[in-house]
Write a protein that holds these residues in place. Sequence first.
Motif, PDB file in Angstrom:
ATOM      1  N   ARG A 105       0.839  -1.191   0.000  1.00 42.73           N
ATOM      2  CA  ARG A 105       0.000   0.000   0.000  1.00 42.73           C
ATOM      3  C   ARG A 105       0.883   1.254   0.000  1.00 42.73           C
ATOM      4  N   PRO A 106       0.340   2.397  -0.408  1.00 41.23           N
ATOM      5  CA  PRO A 106       1.117   3.646  -0.355  1.00 41.23           C
ATOM      6  C   PRO A 106       1.723   3.873   1.028  1.00 41.23           C
ATOM      7  N   GLY A 107       3.000   4.198   1.044  1.00 38.35           N
ATOM      8  CA  GLY A 107       3.725   4.389   2.288  1.00 38.35           C
ATOM      9  C   GLY A 107       4.451   3.154   2.773  1.00 38.35           C
ATOM     10  N   ASP A 108       4.150   1.988   2.180  1.00 41.86           N
ATOM     11  CA  ASP A 108       4.860   0.758   2.530  1.00 41.86           C
ATOM     12  C   ASP A 108       6.268   0.764   1.930  1.00 41.86           C
ATOM     13  N   LYS A 109       7.091  -0.146   2.422  1.00 45.66           N
ATOM     14  CA  LYS A 109       8.461  -0.256   1.922  1.00 45.66           C
ATOM     15  C   LYS A 109       8.772  -1.706   1.575  1.00 45.66           C
ATOM     16  N   MET A 110       9.302  -1.886   0.388  1.00 46.12           N
ATOM     17  CA  MET A 110       9.716  -3.201  -0.108  1.00 46.12           C
ATOM     18  C   MET A 110      11.237  -3.261  -0.100  1.00 46.12           C
ATOM     19  N   LEU A 111      11.782  -4.308   0.505  1.00 48.36           N
ATOM     20  CA  LEU A 111      13.235  -4.482   0.578  1.00 48.36           C
ATOM     21  C   LEU A 111      13.614  -5.776  -0.108  1.00 48.36           C
ATOM     22  N   CYS A 112      14.323  -5.693  -1.230  1.00 44.43           N
ATOM     23  CA  CYS A 112      14.814  -6.879  -1.918  1.00 44.43           C
ATOM     24  C   CYS A 112      16.167  -7.244  -1.333  1.00 44.43           C
ATOM     25  N   VAL A 113      16.303  -8.465  -0.823  1.00 47.86           N
ATOM     26  CA  VAL A 113      17.522  -8.855  -0.110  1.00 47.86           C
ATOM     27  C   VAL A 113      18.430  -9.741  -0.948  1.00 47.86           C
ATOM     28  N   THR A 114      18.098  -9.889  -2.230  1.00 52.90           N
ATOM     29  CA  THR A 114      18.905 -10.733  -3.118  1.00 52.90           C
ATOM     30  C   THR A 114      19.487  -9.911  -4.274  1.00 52.90           C
ATOM     31  N   GLY A 115      19.881  -8.671  -3.972  1.00 50.39           N
ATOM     32  CA  GLY A 115      20.429  -7.804  -5.000  1.00 50.39           C
ATOM     33  C   GLY A 115      19.336  -7.247  -5.903  1.00 50.39           C
ATOM     34  N   GLU A 158      20.186  -8.157   8.057  1.00 52.84           N
ATOM     35  CA  GLU A 158      19.714  -8.051   9.439  1.00 52.84           C
ATOM     36  C   GLU A 158      19.665  -6.597   9.890  1.00 52.84           C
ATOM     37  N   ALA A 159      20.663  -5.806   9.467  1.00 55.95           N
ATOM     38  CA  ALA A 159      20.690  -4.392   9.858  1.00 55.95           C
ATOM     39  C   ALA A 159      19.591  -3.590   9.171  1.00 55.95           C
ATOM     40  N   ALA A 160      19.206  -3.994   7.967  1.00 59.68           N
ATOM     41  CA  ALA A 160      18.249  -3.205   7.170  1.00 59.68           C
ATOM     42  C   ALA A 160      16.795  -3.479   7.527  1.00 59.68           C
ATOM     43  N   VAL A 161      16.497  -4.686   8.009  1.00 58.20           N
ATOM     44  CA  VAL A 161      15.109  -5.036   8.322  1.00 58.20           C
ATOM     45  C   VAL A 161      14.732  -4.422   9.669  1.00 58.20           C
ATOM     46  N   ASP A 162      13.790  -3.471   9.621  1.00 62.26           N
ATOM     47  CA  ASP A 162      13.276  -2.859  10.836  1.00 62.26           C
ATOM     48  C   ASP A 162      11.776  -2.644  10.692  1.00 62.26           C
ATOM     49  N   GLU A 163      11.197  -1.851  11.579  1.00 62.33           N
ATOM     50  CA  GLU A 163       9.750  -1.647  11.568  1.00 62.33           C
ATOM     51  C   GLU A 163       9.265  -0.907  10.330  1.00 62.33           C
ATOM     52  N   SER A 164      10.174  -0.232   9.623  1.00 63.40           N
ATOM     53  CA  SER A 164       9.775   0.512   8.419  1.00 63.40           C
ATOM     54  C   SER A 164       9.595  -0.398   7.209  1.00 63.40           C
ATOM     55  N   VAL A 165      10.093  -1.619   7.280  1.00 64.42           N
ATOM     56  CA  VAL A 165      10.047  -2.538   6.140  1.00 64.42           C
ATOM     57  C   VAL A 165       8.747  -3.341   6.196  1.00 64.42           C
ATOM     58  N   THR A 166       7.959  -3.212   5.132  1.00 67.27           N
ATOM     59  CA  THR A 166       6.693  -3.944   5.043  1.00 67.27           C
ATOM     60  C   THR A 166       6.899  -5.328   4.450  1.00 67.27           C
ATOM     61  N   MET A 167       7.767  -5.412   3.442  1.00 65.56           N
ATOM     62  CA  MET A 167       7.989  -6.672   2.737  1.00 65.56           C
ATOM     63  C   MET A 167       9.464  -6.913   2.496  1.00 65.56           C
ATOM     64  N   VAL A 168       9.901  -8.116   2.830  1.00 58.81           N
ATOM     65  CA  VAL A 168      11.217  -8.605   2.414  1.00 58.81           C
ATOM     66  C   VAL A 168      10.988  -9.470   1.187  1.00 58.81           C
ATOM     67  N   TYR A 169      11.616  -9.075   0.093  1.00 62.64           N
ATOM     68  CA  TYR A 169      11.401  -9.740  -1.201  1.00 62.64           C
ATOM     69  C   TYR A 169      12.638 -10.550  -1.549  1.00 62.64           C
ATOM     70  N   ILE A 170      12.413 -11.820  -1.897  1.00 62.98           N
ATOM     71  CA  ILE A 170      13.501 -12.751  -2.196  1.00 62.98           C
ATOM     72  C   ILE A 170      13.310 -13.293  -3.600  1.00 62.98           C
ATOM     73  N   GLN A 171      14.329 -13.165  -4.428  1.00 57.24           N
ATOM     74  CA  GLN A 171      14.309 -13.811  -5.745  1.00 57.24           C
ATOM     75  C   GLN A 171      15.117 -15.097  -5.632  1.00 57.24           C
ATOM     76  N   ARG A 172      14.430 -16.223  -5.747  1.00 50.34           N
ATOM     77  CA  ARG A 172      15.085 -17.511  -5.543  1.00 50.34           C
ATOM     78  C   ARG A 172      16.065 -17.833  -6.667  1.00 50.34           C
ATOM     79  N   SER A 173      15.675 -17.599  -7.896  1.00 49.69           N
ATOM     80  CA  SER A 173      16.519 -17.924  -9.040  1.00 49.69           C
ATOM     81  C   SER A 173      17.559 -16.842  -9.276  1.00 49.69           C
ATOM     82  N   ARG A 174      18.534 -17.162 -10.082  1.00 52.61           N
ATOM     83  CA  ARG A 174      19.645 -16.245 -10.313  1.00 52.61           C
ATOM     84  C   ARG A 174      19.312 -15.142 -11.309  1.00 52.61           C
ATOM     85  N   GLY A 175      18.249 -15.330 -12.140  1.00 55.92           N
ATOM     86  CA  GLY A 175      18.010 -14.359 -13.200  1.00 55.92           C
ATOM     87  C   GLY A 175      19.208 -14.303 -14.121  1.00 55.92           C
ATOM     88  N   TYR A 176      19.582 -13.106 -14.564  1.00 52.54           N
ATOM     89  CA  TYR A 176      20.773 -12.944 -15.395  1.00 52.54           C
ATOM     90  C   TYR A 176      21.973 -12.557 -14.538  1.00 52.54           C
TER      91      TYR A 176
END
Length: 421
Positions: A105-115, A158-176
């Motif tokens: 939702r607006p104001g949420d934060k998405m954190l991708c932890v796999t680059g 671990e340092a980046a995940v706090d109360e401001s993070v709504t979603m931790v996003y993980i890409q399982r595959s390597r992509g390119y």
Amino acid sequence: MNSFFKFDERIEAASAKALETAKTQFEKIEDIAEYNQQKVISAFIKHGVSESHFVPTTGYGYGDRGRETLDKIWADVFGAEDALVRHNFTCGTHTLATALFGVLRPGDKMLCVTGTPYDTIHNVIGIKGSEMGSLKDFGVAYDEIPLKDGRLYYDAIEAAVDESVTMVYIQRSRGYELRPSLVISEIEKLVKIAKAKNPNVIVMVDNCYGEFVEKLEPTNVGADLIAGSLIKNAGGGIATTGGYIAGRHDLVEKCAYRLTTPGLGKEVGATLGMNRELYMGLFYAPHTVGEALKSAIYIAALFGGFGYKTTPAFDAERGDIVQSLGLENPESLVAFCQGIQSGSPIDSFVSPEPWDMPGYESQVVMAAGAFTMGSSIELSADAPIREPYYAWIQGGLTFHSAKLCAMLAAQKMLERGLLDV
């Protein structure tokens, strides 16, 4: 081998050696495939699947037993509370976007932890290019944790995940990327780190290319939401379109509201006779993924024997079906893809050339002679024309057809003076 195809004797000898090298890995794959096949059949039996589940619905699609039962089966197989399996997801990117827009939702934060995630999701997030209609356009913040030496940077995560993070996003595959794909034990560790720092955070996994590669799925180890395409692993080479979302019931319901409309969600959506192939696709998926994994391991053993860099190595632990192959120069990339195409059951007469493929930042040469357009569980090879000149190979409906294509690729490179044997 036989009179159908002619190979240099050195290619045939290298193939025989690769098969012997891969024997132990093949046995491990058979064990995983059998486990997952039993898991799928058990779910079918539990929910009493019958011919009546394949009956088409039209219009609103109210009371579609096949659609509703398939969601339940999918949830059981993937260790989730609920699932949303639909033929009208147009691709994996559409499925992932539906999930992201469904729960953020607006104001949420998405954190991708796999680059940085896969190229085609950039516009969805608003990382690059036009922001119109992106998560950024809707007021969702984005940040990412870069990899460290090609691996997960756990301390930074671990340092980046706090109360401001709504979603931790993980890409399982390597992509390119040349980083290893994530195995379930690594995803479990990420979940524990994220939940310890913020118990309310949503952990979402892009599960594309990873389904049935191991005995467990991300939702078995605490992921709140997973999503993927049915023309990759999860459709078994049978489904001709579609995608799935699985996870917590409340999150899946939000995704259903995004796909259709609030208040209707999963209750509408005519299946138009597609149910049969979605059921069959799931039934075939564990075996088909096993064939794709054997194909990847064989290619790694074969081309590793020729001296090329392979990621992962033939005997490495795998989290997806993707095999990366370092071919060192554009000429070898193109020759390899043309060789793969020449052994494909569809469009074998086509000679792939690099082009400006929509959604990608570099020109791409792609071999994809598939029964279903864009299917990545059928053998395909993508190669962005950029350093360090790697090809990304995935799929193989049957191991023997994929093996043939790999040998034809080696033969094509040999004929052009690009292969040192």
